[in-house]
Design a protein around this motif. Structure first.
Motif, PDB file in Angstrom:
ATOM      1  N   SER A  46       0.806  -1.376  -0.089  1.00 43.18           N
ATOM      2  CA  SER A  46       0.108   0.179   0.028  1.00 43.18           C
ATOM      3  C   SER A  46       0.891   1.236   0.108  1.00 43.18           C
ATOM      4  O   SER A  46       0.378   2.297   0.515  1.00 43.18           O
ATOM      5  CB  SER A  46      -0.858   0.115   1.270  1.00 43.18           C
ATOM      6  N   PRO A 105      -0.985   3.582   4.069  1.00 42.42           N
ATOM      7  CA  PRO A 105      -1.175   3.323   5.690  1.00 42.42           C
ATOM      8  C   PRO A 105      -0.658   4.583   6.540  1.00 42.42           C
ATOM      9  O   PRO A 105      -1.217   4.923   7.518  1.00 42.42           O
ATOM     10  CB  PRO A 105      -0.258   2.168   5.984  1.00 42.42           C
ATOM     11  N   ASN A 149      -3.103   7.244   6.642  1.00 42.87           N
ATOM     12  CA  ASN A 149      -4.617   6.706   6.972  1.00 42.87           C
ATOM     13  C   ASN A 149      -5.445   6.854   5.905  1.00 42.87           C
ATOM     14  O   ASN A 149      -6.628   7.163   5.715  1.00 42.87           O
ATOM     15  CB  ASN A 149      -5.144   7.664   8.182  1.00 42.87           C
ATOM     16  N   LYS A 155      -6.686   4.242   2.372  1.00 43.05           N
ATOM     17  CA  LYS A 155      -6.865   2.814   1.805  1.00 43.05           C
ATOM     18  C   LYS A 155      -6.976   2.895   0.354  1.00 43.05           C
ATOM     19  O   LYS A 155      -7.571   3.714  -0.398  1.00 43.05           O
ATOM     20  CB  LYS A 155      -8.293   2.285   2.436  1.00 43.05           C
TER      21      LYS A 155
END
Length: 244
Positions: free
Chosen positions: A78, A92, A95, A97
């Motif tokens: 990610s 990440p 914060n 996705k």
């Protein structure tokens, strides 16, 4: 085939509308830094008072190929990195996705059909490289990167102004209401750059978008951030950092 900026900008609108939903959210931010000829490097955090009168597209001179695949970045755990355009996005850590490649591909297929582009033309000229939504909330706060081959690229604020009216028409044609699209400037870790600013109101909330451009050869990385205020959209842009 000669292409222009209108298609990818509308593409971003459609994608953010599809993924954003109808709720509000907040974003977190980090400082970022990219190369730009518009403002000299400074150890102090710039303010609007130090902006130049004519912003330019950010530039990275690392291109060696005329193939869109070369300009695409990588995603691992990610974390998105793109060495050509010297950008990094750590989902990440901020914060966020990330949407899966499959979801992005599905949205892209919908856009291609709606725009009337051929699959071949789309594959040669436009890719959404990453799309992420803030997890610090329940709705509209997105960032994305589109890689676009530009047959008629622009490099200055004045050149971007020439397409604003047409962009607004296309936003409205996409079914958006109370639309405002303007050429603007944005800060990308202390560097001033040409930008597009757009708002649209649906129901009782307004979505704010900021979009900046990094040029390498005949390609651009188009970075878009959207949130529930102009300040939060700028903070979403600040989640991007550099690799060097």
């Amino acid at each position: 085939m000669k292409k222009n900026i209108f298609i990818p900008l509308l593409f971003l609108t459609v994608m953010m509308t599809a993924c954003g939903g109808g709720n509000k959210t907040e974003t977190t931010a980090e400082s970022t830094q990219v190369e730009s000829s518009a403002v000299e490097t400074s150890t102090e955090v710039p303010t609007t008072e130090v902006l130049t009168t004519q912003a330019e597209v950010l530039k990275e001179e690392t291109h060696v190929e005329d193939d869109i695949q070369y300009y695409r970045g990588r995603k691992e755990d990610s974390v998105y990195t793109n060495e050509v355009f010297n950008i990094k996005f750590d989902a990440p850590a901020n914060n966020y996705k990330m949407e899966s490649r499959d979801n992005i591909a599905q949205m892209r297929d919908i856009f291609i059909k709606q725009s009337g582009m051929s699959q071949e033309a789309a594959d040669e000229s436009i890719y959404m490289d990453v799309y992420a939504t803030s997890e610090n909330g329940t709705g509209v706060s997105n960032v994305n990167v589109v890689i676009e081959k530009m047959g008629t690229p622009f490099e200055t604020e004045t050149e971007l102004e020439a397409v604003v009216a047409k962009l607004q028409e296309q936003y409205k044609a996409a079914g958006m209401v109370n639309v405002s699209v303007e050429s603007a400037k944005a800060m990308f870790n202390g560097k001033e750059t040409i930008a597009m600013s757009a708002t649209d109101t649906t129901g009782d909330y307004t979505v704010y978008r900021k979009q900046i451009y990094i040029k390498s050869g005949n390609f651009m990385a188009i970075i878009t951030a959207s949130s529930i205020s102009e300040e939060k959209a700028q903070k979403a842009l600040d989640t991007f950092t550099t690799l060097k």
